[in-house]
Design a protein around this motif. Structure first.
Motif, short mmCIF file in Angstrom:
data_model
loop_
_atom_site.label_atom_id
_atom_site.label_comp_id
_atom_site.label_asym_id
_atom_site.label_seq_id
_atom_site.Cartn_x
_atom_site.Cartn_y
_atom_site.Cartn_z
N VAL A 189 0.86 -1.18 0.00
CA VAL A 189 0.00 0.00 0.00
C VAL A 189 0.90 1.23 0.00
O VAL A 189 1.84 1.32 0.79
CB VAL A 189 -0.93 0.01 1.23
CG1 VAL A 189 -1.66 1.36 1.35
CG2 VAL A 189 -1.94 -1.11 1.14
N HIS B 233 -1.66 1.42 -4.63
CA HIS B 233 -0.90 0.23 -4.27
C HIS B 233 -0.16 -0.31 -5.50
O HIS B 233 -0.41 0.11 -6.62
CB HIS B 233 -1.83 -0.84 -3.71
CG HIS B 233 -3.00 -1.12 -4.60
ND1 HIS B 233 -4.16 -0.38 -4.53
CD2 HIS B 233 -3.20 -2.01 -5.58
CE1 HIS B 233 -5.02 -0.82 -5.44
NE2 HIS B 233 -4.45 -1.81 -6.10
N GLU C 115 -7.35 4.17 -3.10
CA GLU C 115 -6.19 3.65 -2.35
C GLU C 115 -5.12 3.26 -3.38
O GLU C 115 -5.40 2.55 -4.33
CB GLU C 115 -6.61 2.43 -1.52
CG GLU C 115 -5.46 1.75 -0.80
CD GLU C 115 -5.19 0.35 -1.33
OE1 GLU C 115 -4.01 0.00 -1.45
OE2 GLU C 115 -6.14 -0.37 -1.64
N GLU D 177 -10.03 -3.36 -1.15
CA GLU D 177 -9.40 -2.12 -1.57
C GLU D 177 -10.49 -1.06 -1.72
O GLU D 177 -11.51 -1.31 -2.35
CB GLU D 177 -8.68 -2.30 -2.90
CG GLU D 177 -7.55 -3.28 -2.83
CD GLU D 177 -6.94 -3.57 -4.18
OE1 GLU D 177 -5.72 -3.78 -4.21
OE2 GLU D 177 -7.68 -3.59 -5.19
N GLN E 167 -5.61 2.84 2.78
CA GLN E 167 -5.51 1.58 3.52
C GLN E 167 -6.23 0.48 2.76
O GLN E 167 -7.19 0.74 2.04
CB GLN E 167 -6.18 1.69 4.90
CG GLN E 167 -5.47 2.54 5.89
CD GLN E 167 -6.18 2.54 7.24
OE1 GLN E 167 -7.40 2.47 7.30
NE2 GLN E 167 -5.41 2.61 8.30
N ALA E 168 -5.77 -0.73 2.96
CA ALA E 168 -6.44 -1.92 2.44
C ALA E 168 -6.61 -2.88 3.61
O ALA E 168 -5.90 -2.79 4.61
CB ALA E 168 -5.64 -2.56 1.32
#
Length: 162
Positions: free
Chosen positions: A91, A134, A132, A128, A95-96
């Motif tokens: 990430v 990543h 977000e 997810e 946040q995940a």
């Protein structure tokens, strides 16, 4: 022998998630180029009940050994279930959530914060959130198979490079 990398298109990721770019590598013009990441759309419905202006989709993504999914985000929520292989997932912002168990009885394994990297093993899945950021890769020796469910704004791409 010269190697040539060609960007071919976008991918939704994971799974990244589990989404990102698709890359191919060719050693000569007459040799077929091996595809290192593939995405197959399995099902899709526009404007499902309770989600006007959204499209609900289901895809299968295969990430070959050594493949990298570049930094990206999604214009909606995404679930990525790892069925085979182990995904290395990082990430960058937002946040995940890493989950295990069935959808009927899920368990939070951990929240993944910016700068954190996790290994997503078979039977685990990622939640997810929209925007977000990543990236991910296959650091193993076997292909990774990920099933991805997306709820995206209708008309938006599945993944947006960052």
């Amino acid at each position: 022998m010269n190697r040539l990398l060609l960007p071919v298109g976008g991918l939704a990721l994971v799974c990244s998630g589990f989404g990102a770019g698709i890359a191919v590598s060719a050693t000569a013009a007459d040799e077929p180029a091996p595809v290192v990441v593939t995405r197959q759309a399995l099902a899709e419905v526009a404007a499902p009940p309770g989600a006007p202006h959204r499209t609900l989709g289901l895809s299968k993504v295969v990430v070959m050994p050594g493949a990298k999914l570049a930094s990206h985000h999604h214009p909606g929520a995404q679930l990525g279930y790892v069925a085979e292989g182990t995904l290395t997932y990082t990430v960058e912002s937002g946040q995940a959530k890493l989950m295990k168990g069935s959808g009927d009885d899920p368990t939070l394994v951990r929240t993944i914060d910016p700068g954190e990297t996790v290994k997503v093993r078979p039977g685990r899945w990622l939640v997810e959130q929209q925007d977000e950021v990543h990236h991910a890769r296959n650091a193993g020796t076997t292909p990774i198979v990920i099933y991805i469910a997306t709820l995206l704004r209708t008309g938006e791409p599945a993944a947006i490079p960052d």
